[in-house]
Design an enzyme around this catalytic site. Structure first.
Site, PDB file in Angstrom:
ATOM      1  N   GLU A 181       0.927  -1.086   0.065  1.00  0.00           N
ATOM      2  CA  GLU A 181      -0.045   0.096   0.170  1.00  0.00           C
ATOM      3  C   GLU A 181       0.740   1.160  -0.008  1.00  0.00           C
ATOM      4  O   GLU A 181       0.290   2.129   0.289  1.00  0.00           O
ATOM      5  CB  GLU A 181      -1.646  -0.005   1.293  1.00  0.00           C
ATOM      6  CG  GLU A 181      -0.218   0.020   2.487  1.00  0.00           C
ATOM      7  CD  GLU A 181       0.168  -1.084   3.174  1.00  0.00           C
ATOM      8  OE1 GLU A 181       0.157  -1.508   4.330  1.00  0.00           O
ATOM      9  OE2 GLU A 181       0.083  -2.200   2.061  1.00  0.00           O
ATOM     10  N   ARG A 182       2.199   1.092   0.336  1.00  0.00           N
ATOM     11  CA  ARG A 182       3.071   2.029   0.501  1.00  0.00           C
ATOM     12  C   ARG A 182       2.993   2.513  -0.864  1.00  0.00           C
ATOM     13  O   ARG A 182       4.047   4.151  -1.566  1.00  0.00           O
ATOM     14  CB  ARG A 182       4.733   1.791   1.045  1.00  0.00           C
ATOM     15  CG  ARG A 182       4.147   1.584   2.927  1.00  0.00           C
ATOM     16  CD  ARG A 182       5.236   1.360   3.228  1.00  0.00           C
ATOM     17  NE  ARG A 182       4.746   1.437   5.017  1.00  0.00           N
ATOM     18  CZ  ARG A 182       6.211   0.493   5.515  1.00  0.00           C
ATOM     19  NH1 ARG A 182       7.338   0.485   5.440  1.00  0.00           N
ATOM     20  NH2 ARG A 182       5.492   0.623   6.567  1.00  0.00           N
ATOM     21  N   SER A 231       9.140  -8.103   5.713  1.00  0.00           N
ATOM     22  CA  SER A 231      10.548  -8.438   6.644  1.00  0.00           C
ATOM     23  C   SER A 231       9.778  -9.939   7.144  1.00  0.00           C
ATOM     24  O   SER A 231       9.175 -10.579   6.943  1.00  0.00           O
ATOM     25  CB  SER A 231       9.958  -7.407   8.117  1.00  0.00           C
ATOM     26  OG  SER A 231       8.467  -8.114   7.922  1.00  0.00           O
ATOM     27  N   CYS A 286      16.611  -6.190   0.821  1.00  0.00           N
ATOM     28  CA  CYS A 286      17.240  -7.532   1.314  1.00  0.00           C
ATOM     29  C   CYS A 286      19.082  -7.761   0.874  1.00  0.00           C
ATOM     30  O   CYS A 286      19.291  -8.553   1.642  1.00  0.00           O
ATOM     31  CB  CYS A 286      16.083  -8.400   1.252  1.00  0.00           C
ATOM     32  SG  CYS A 286      16.428  -9.389  -0.257  1.00  0.00           S
TER      33      CYS A 286
END
Length: 486
Positions: A181-182, A231, A286
């Site tokens: 959603e970012r 995450s 990552c």
């Protein structure tokens, strides 16, 4: 097209752009300025159910389309992505904040993933062994598995979705995509181009939102498999919840990637490699290097050059070509990162480059400059935790063996790198390091799309990674046929 108007983001279900049935929305700011550029819906369960129904209906015909035809359709999509590379990169910089250079690189890596998907006729071929017994033949056939879903993060809004849905769809599945959603705008454009390429309605569906969408995907009985990148805590949750509901799950998680710097390294190239890995994309990836284990013999010289070069890096809006470090994704993440830097200072690490004091230079965005700590040890949070920012910890070690031991003590095992000119050192490192992806004099050991991408330990939950033959195996199921004819 990029405009200055504030956009209201929609879902794409069954070939149409539709408003979410929910009323809750979240603001999407430009991380470089803090100004609102869009509002994204936090879609409810009902929207996911509609998307799954559309995908389920489309599967009945799409799964029967000949494999070469599916591949040809993806070639059209690939061409459209290539024709719109510049626009796609600008959207990434606008909503994610990474520099235009980094965004352009991401676009290219995403395109390479679609190139892999177009080769599905080769990758889906089964196996056969005639005459396994008198007059009996054996063979293995691959088939699509049904409706599958992907849950993707903010940090690679183009590359990671393109790891997932093109390959899954090429294998004959239909797809429900939930991106972060970012960063909802790039997902919209990917879907627009997908249908511009002529795919049937319902083959790809986009549902915007947050945790309610995630939970609905994990619990929906008609979704057969879920791909996730994010995450470690959320990856663990996705894996445990998805498998509990009978789904096949691949969940790529966090990282604390180490680089070992040997005395026989090429110093100039090593410094530039570490800088590129640690600070490009603002460290929000990552595969970023977050710890350097440098052998004592070269430590002082290496650190002096590293600090001097790091201090030259410019921080600011990713659209300005001189800037190397863009903003972090949100103000809340910036505050979290500042907390880690303060923690490192409080724990006794030596702050060599301080990225906290840059507001007067860069304005109101969510900026933290490149930061380097020396004197770090395993008891410190800055060594233990994934910070996801341009924060680099240096640990001095006596030799390669100690560097490997240090690296393997991390709970994460995504990527690891050695800088050396010794084949023997590289071989020892390769055979003893615990990491899913390994680099020798390669600053970011993220493999090309025709290799599998996955870490070990707390960096990955599942069996089959993304991309390559792993990806094809994940998105297909096997049938073993034993046959004879009278």
């Amino acid at each position: 097209m990029i405009t200055t108007e504030i956009k209201r983001v929609k879902n794409h279900i069954n070939g149409e752009w539709v408003e979410s049935t929910g009323t809750e929305v979240e603001a999407v700011p430009n991380p470089a300025t803090g100004k609102i550029i869009a509002y994204v819906p936090l879609s409810p369960k009902e929207d996911v159910e509609k998307a799954v129904e559309a995908a389920k209906a489309a599967y009945e015909t799409w799964s029967k389309v000949p494999v070469p035809n599916r591949s040809r359709q993806l070639y059209k999509y690939l061409q459209l992505l290539q024709e719109n590379k510049e626009e796609l990169a600008k959207i990434i910089t606008l909503e994610n904040g990474k520099t235009l250079t980094d965004a352009t690189g991401e676009v290219q890596r995403g395109i390479e993933a679609v190139e892999l998907a177009t080769s599905t006729p080769n990758l889906m071929m089964g196996q056969a062994l005639p005459n396994i017994a008198s007059g009996i033949d054996g063979s293995i056939w691959r088939y699509p598995i049904g409706v599958v879903a992907g849950i993707t993060p903010f940090n690679f809004p183009m590359m990671i979705p393109l790891w997932m849905f093109p390959l899954a769809i090429a294998c004959g599945n239909t797809f429900v995509l939930k991106t972060s959603e970012r960063t909802p705008l790039l997902a919209e454009r990917l879907v627009e181009l997908f249908y511009e390429a002529g795919f049937p309605k319902g083959v790809l569906n986009l549902v915007q939102g947050g945790k309610d969408v995630v939970n609905s995907i994990l619990e929906n009985k008609d979704i057969q498999a879920v791909s996730f990148v994010g995450s470690e805590p959320v990856a663990r949750y996705v894996y445990e919840t998805g498998t509990k509901h009978g789904k096949r799950v691949q969940a790529l998680a966090g990282a604390k990637n180490h680089a070992i710097v040997m005395p026989d390294c090429n110093l100039e190239k090593t410094v530039q490699g570490v800088i590129g890995s640690a600070f490009a994309s603002s460290g929000e990836r990552c595969m970023a290097c977050s710890v350097v284990a440098v052998v004592d013999e070269i430590a002082d010289e290496f650190i002096d050059v590293l600090v001097a070069e790091t201090k030259k890096l410019k921080v600011g809006d990713g659209f300005h070509e001189d800037n190397y470090v863009g903003p972090l994704i949100r103000e809340s993440h910036k505050e979290r990162v500042l907390g880690y830097i303060n923690s490192g200072v409080a724990d006794g690490a030596t702050l060599l480059v301080d990225g906290r004091k840059i507001k007067e230079e860069v304005g109101e965005g969510y900026f933290v400059g490149a930061t380097i700590f020396d004197g770090v040890n395993q008891e410190m949070k800055i060594w233990q935790d994934e910070i996801f920012a341009p924060v680099l910890s240096i640990v001095r070690v006596k030799d390669l063996e100690e560097g490997i031991k240090l690296t393997n003590q991390s709970k994460f095992a995504n990527g690891a790198v050695i800088y050396t000119s010794s084949g023997k050192h590289a071989q020892t490192f390769r055979d003893n390091i615990d990491a899913g992806m390994i680099g020798v004099n390669v600053n970011v050991p993220a493999p090309m799309a025709f290799f599998a991408f996955a870490g070990n330990k707390a960096s990955f939950f599942g069996d089959l990674g993304t991309n390559g033959t792993d990806g094809v195996q994940f998105y297909t199921r096997k049938k073993v046929v034993t046959e004879r004819w009278f």
